[in-house]
Write a protein that holds these residues in place. Structure first.
Motif, mmCIF file in Angstrom:
data_model
loop_
_atom_site.group_PDB
_atom_site.id
_atom_site.type_symbol
_atom_site.label_atom_id
_atom_site.label_comp_id
_atom_site.label_asym_id
_atom_site.label_seq_id
_atom_site.Cartn_x
_atom_site.Cartn_y
_atom_site.Cartn_z
ATOM 1 N N GLN A 1 2.408 -11.360 -1.302
ATOM 2 C CA GLN A 1 3.190 -10.555 -2.251
ATOM 3 C C GLN A 1 4.051 -9.513 -1.498
ATOM 4 N N ALA A 2 3.428 -8.878 -0.476
ATOM 5 C CA ALA A 2 4.167 -7.873 0.297
ATOM 6 C C ALA A 2 5.347 -8.495 0.998
ATOM 7 N N GLN A 3 5.115 -9.709 1.566
ATOM 8 C CA GLN A 3 6.197 -10.403 2.256
ATOM 9 C C GLN A 3 7.337 -10.742 1.288
ATOM 10 N N HIS A 4 6.932 -11.178 0.065
ATOM 11 C CA HIS A 4 7.947 -11.519 -0.946
ATOM 12 C C HIS A 4 8.811 -10.302 -1.299
ATOM 13 N N TYR A 5 8.152 -9.173 -1.548
ATOM 14 C CA TYR A 5 8.915 -7.971 -1.947
ATOM 15 C C TYR A 5 9.731 -7.396 -0.773
ATOM 16 N N LEU A 6 9.161 -7.468 0.423
ATOM 17 C CA LEU A 6 9.899 -6.966 1.584
ATOM 18 C C LEU A 6 11.148 -7.809 1.841
ATOM 19 N N THR A 7 11.007 -9.145 1.617
ATOM 20 C CA THR A 7 12.166 -10.024 1.786
ATOM 21 C C THR A 7 13.280 -9.644 0.802
ATOM 22 N N THR B 1 -2.875 -2.390 -5.486
ATOM 23 C CA THR B 1 -3.962 -1.890 -6.332
ATOM 24 C C THR B 1 -4.740 -3.051 -6.959
ATOM 25 N N ASP B 2 -3.994 -4.078 -7.414
ATOM 26 C CA ASP B 2 -4.613 -5.169 -8.165
ATOM 27 C C ASP B 2 -5.168 -6.278 -7.273
ATOM 28 N N SER B 3 -4.609 -6.431 -6.075
ATOM 29 C CA SER B 3 -5.031 -7.555 -5.250
ATOM 30 C C SER B 3 -6.402 -7.307 -4.627
ATOM 31 N N HIS B 4 -7.219 -8.426 -4.658
ATOM 32 C CA HIS B 4 -8.552 -8.316 -4.064
ATOM 33 C C HIS B 4 -8.637 -9.136 -2.786
ATOM 34 N N LYS B 5 -7.631 -9.986 -2.583
ATOM 35 C CA LYS B 5 -7.638 -10.822 -1.395
ATOM 36 C C LYS B 5 -6.514 -10.394 -0.475
ATOM 37 N N VAL B 6 -6.830 -10.331 0.803
ATOM 38 C CA VAL B 6 -5.857 -9.897 1.795
ATOM 39 C C VAL B 6 -4.729 -10.896 1.909
ATOM 40 N N GLU B 7 -5.055 -12.181 1.761
ATOM 41 C CA GLU B 7 -4.023 -13.203 1.894
ATOM 42 C C GLU B 7 -3.002 -13.112 0.782
ATOM 43 N N ASP B 8 -3.472 -12.902 -0.432
ATOM 44 C CA ASP B 8 -2.557 -12.770 -1.579
ATOM 45 C C ASP B 8 -1.668 -11.526 -1.401
ATOM 46 N N ALA C 1 17.485 1.456 -7.923
ATOM 47 C CA ALA C 1 16.506 1.202 -9.001
ATOM 48 C C ALA C 1 15.716 -0.078 -8.720
ATOM 49 N N ASP C 2 16.463 -1.116 -8.230
ATOM 50 C CA ASP C 2 15.806 -2.378 -7.895
ATOM 51 C C ASP C 2 14.797 -2.179 -6.779
ATOM 52 N N MET C 3 15.203 -1.440 -5.761
ATOM 53 C CA MET C 3 14.295 -1.179 -4.639
ATOM 54 C C MET C 3 13.099 -0.366 -5.103
ATOM 55 N N GLN C 4 13.334 0.591 -5.976
ATOM 56 C CA GLN C 4 12.248 1.410 -6.509
ATOM 57 C C GLN C 4 11.259 0.540 -7.292
ATOM 58 N N ALA C 5 11.835 -0.449 -8.037
ATOM 59 C CA ALA C 5 10.977 -1.355 -8.811
ATOM 60 C C ALA C 5 10.155 -2.226 -7.888
ATOM 61 N N GLN C 6 10.799 -2.674 -6.796
ATOM 62 C CA GLN C 6 10.094 -3.495 -5.827
ATOM 63 C C GLN C 6 8.988 -2.721 -5.133
ATOM 64 N N ILE C 7 9.254 -1.463 -4.812
ATOM 65 C CA ILE C 7 8.224 -0.619 -4.189
ATOM 66 C C ILE C 7 7.072 -0.420 -5.148
ATOM 67 N N SER C 8 7.431 -0.205 -6.412
ATOM 68 C CA SER C 8 6.380 -0.035 -7.438
ATOM 69 C C SER C 8 5.541 -1.307 -7.557
ATOM 70 N N ALA C 9 6.238 -2.461 -7.480
ATOM 71 C CA ALA C 9 5.510 -3.740 -7.581
ATOM 72 C C ALA C 9 4.559 -3.900 -6.417
ATOM 73 N N ILE C 10 4.989 -3.481 -5.215
ATOM 74 C CA ILE C 10 4.124 -3.550 -4.030
ATOM 75 C C ILE C 10 2.900 -2.680 -4.246
ATOM 76 N N GLU C 11 3.148 -1.465 -4.741
ATOM 77 C CA GLU C 11 2.019 -0.548 -5.004
ATOM 78 C C GLU C 11 1.046 -1.163 -5.994
ATOM 79 N N THR C 12 1.604 -1.811 -7.043
ATOM 80 C CA THR C 12 0.732 -2.452 -8.057
ATOM 81 C C THR C 12 -0.055 -3.580 -7.415
ATOM 82 N N ALA C 13 0.671 -4.343 -6.570
ATOM 83 C CA ALA C 13 -0.002 -5.470 -5.913
ATOM 84 C C ALA C 13 -1.127 -4.968 -5.027
#
Length: 505
Positions: free
Chosen positions: A283-289, A272-279, A258-270
């Motif tokens: 975020q991707a690095q944080h969730y992957l970690t 969708t919402d992120s406009h900058k490649v650096e951000d 469930a935690d991993m699913q939530a993290q994957i969902s957060a990545i997907e949201t990020a």
């Protein structure tokens, strides 16, 4: 004739009449009790002849009494004939009794030949009665002696049989407890011979050993069952613990998923919402970690769980292996005990218990397959004299040699057991009576030619055999009894032979 001469003759006549009167009175007393009528007439004559004799009246009465006495004589003769006939009948019946000694029978036979009533004797046959009674006393006395002798003989045979059975029963205990002083003492006493009271003491002692052995065996069985129960309980507890831990592990996995699913969902949201490649990268690095940490933790938990499971299974396997070894050892012990229980310790042949099991199976098989089955009982001739003359150790060795010879002269499908003492019983399945007879006769002949040497003396040992074919309607006990009777006949007829009964007899 002068008066003196006449008086003298009259005096002589009177003296003779007095003597005759005394004689008649004595005769009257002799016949007293014949019949009431004769008794009455005899009393009357005695009165007429006593005191002042009345010879005239006595003479008249004597004529009538003479006629009655003639009739009475005929009656007494008939009674005598009847009595002698009864004696003769009774003695003939007595002579038919087998237990009566032959010498007494000869006396009875001679007495019967000479038994005949005398035509001139009208008195009771007292002598005949006395002699007949004497013969009856002899016969009864002799019969008592025979009966007592037979009872003593039967008791002696039973005593010997019990002693032999005890010797057979004690052998496994001697084998398993070679240093047991009490068991060895009993065996020595049995070898030496015991009186009835000593034999009873041995029976009680052996019963105590048997009970003790049964209790020990029951204790060992209980201990094994307890160990199995404890081991199974621990295995069950381990399985329960594993199931509970597995449930916790499954719940933990579900949460991690469930935690991993939530993290994957957060990545997907990020994404969708992120406009900058650096951000997005941050975020991707944080969730992957975080996902990597979850996977690492899950892998560590799996490894720990697997190690625990392997340790538990190894422990269970070890305990089950121990139980398997204990069960196998106990099974082997039970197998050895069963073999001992079915084997005669001296001859190593099957014993009576094994024979009874085998015989029932063979009889049932013969009935189902409609095949012949023969039985033979073998007895070593004059075995007691071997024991008495050369000792029990020689007797035991003789039994072993004979047992081996019997077994070697039978087919693998045949069966031989030691019945007890010096007797063996043989079953020959799927064998016709004539073939069984030939096989047993070859065996008998070979045994009679064995070169036995007892204390430097060459001794011939022979066997007697009673044999029959077991019919389909025969019970095992009846077949054995018939074979035993045939064996007895073989011994009575001179030993070293086979007596058999054909199936159609």
């Amino acid at each position: 004739m002068t008066d003196d001469s006449a008086k003298k003759k009259l005096l002589v006549a009177k003296q003779q009449l007095d003597k005759l009167s005394i004689f008649i009175a004595s005769m009257a007393e002799f016949f007293q009790g014949s019949t009431p009528k004769i008794d009455e007439d005899l009393n009357a004559i005695k009165k007429l002849l006593s005191g002042k004799p009345d010879y005239q009246a006595a003479a008249e009465l004597s004529v009538k009494l003479n006629s009655d006495l003639k009739n009475e004589a005929k009656y007494i003769k008939q009674q005598q004939l009847n009595s002698i006939t009864q004696i003769e009948t009774s003695l003939r019946k007595l002579n038919e009794i087998e237990a009566i000694d032959e010498s007494v029978k000869s006396e009875i036979k001679l007495f019967l030949q000479n038994l005949s009533p005398s035509d001139n004797n009208i008195s009771s046959p007292i002598g005949t009665f006395e002699k007949a009674l004497g013969l009856f006393r002899k016969a009864l006395s002799n019969n008592k002696v025979n009966k007592s002798h037979n009872e003593a003989k039967q008791q002696k045979q039973l005593h010997q049989q019990i002693a032999q059975e005890l010797k057979t029963l004690i052998l496994p205990y001697v084998k398993n407890n070679p240093n047991d002083k009490a068991i060895n003492e009993i065996r020595e006493k049995l070898d030496e011979g015991l009186n009835p009271s000593q034999l009873l003491e041995c029976c009680l002692s052996l019963i105590r050993f048997v009970i003790k052995d049964v209790i020990n065996e029951a204790g060992a069985a209980n201990k094994l069952i307890h160990n199995i129960h404890q081991s199974l309980l621990k295995v069950n507890q381990g399985i329960k613990s594993t199931i509970e831990k597995s449930k916790v592990r499954i719940e933990k996995r579900v949460k991690q998923t469930a935690d991993m699913q939530a993290q994957i969902s957060a990545i997907e949201t990020a994404l969708t919402d992120s406009h900058k490649v650096e951000d997005l990268k941050q975020q991707a690095q944080h969730y992957l970690t975080k996902m990597q940490a979850s996977l690492t933790q899950s892998e560590a938990d799996d490894r720990i769980e697997q190690e625990k499971m392997i340790a538990l299974l190894q422990s269970m396997q070890k305990r089950l292996s121990e139980l398997e070894n204990k069960a196998a050892g106990y099974k082997q012990k039970l197998l050895e005990q069963r073999i001992d229980a079915l084997t005669d310790g001296l001859t190593k042949l099957p014993n009576r218990v094994a024979y009874e099991e085998k015989a029932i199976n063979e009889i049932n098989h013969a009935k189902q397959s409609n095949t012949p089955l023969c039985m033979a009982i073998i007895d070593i001739d004059h075995f007691k004299s071997i024991n008495d003359k050369y000792g029990h150790s020689v007797g035991d060795k003789t039994l072993q040699v004979i047992a081996t010879q019997i077994k070697n002269n039978l087919a693998n499908t045949d069966f031989v057991a030691r019945w007890g003492g010096e007797e063996f019983v043989v079953l020959l399945p799927n064998t016709q009576s004539n073939d069984a007879f030939k096989k047993l006769d070859i065996m008998r002949n070979k045994i009679s030619k064995l070169p036995f040497m007892f204390k430097g003396n060459r001794v011939s040992v022979t066997i007697s055999i009673g044999m029959l074919e077991i019919l389909s309607d025969m019970r095992l006990e009846d077949a054995f009894e018939k074979a035993d009777k045939l064996l007895y006949t073989a011994k009575e007829n001179g030993r070293n032979q086979i007596q058999r009964k054909e199936s159609h007899d």
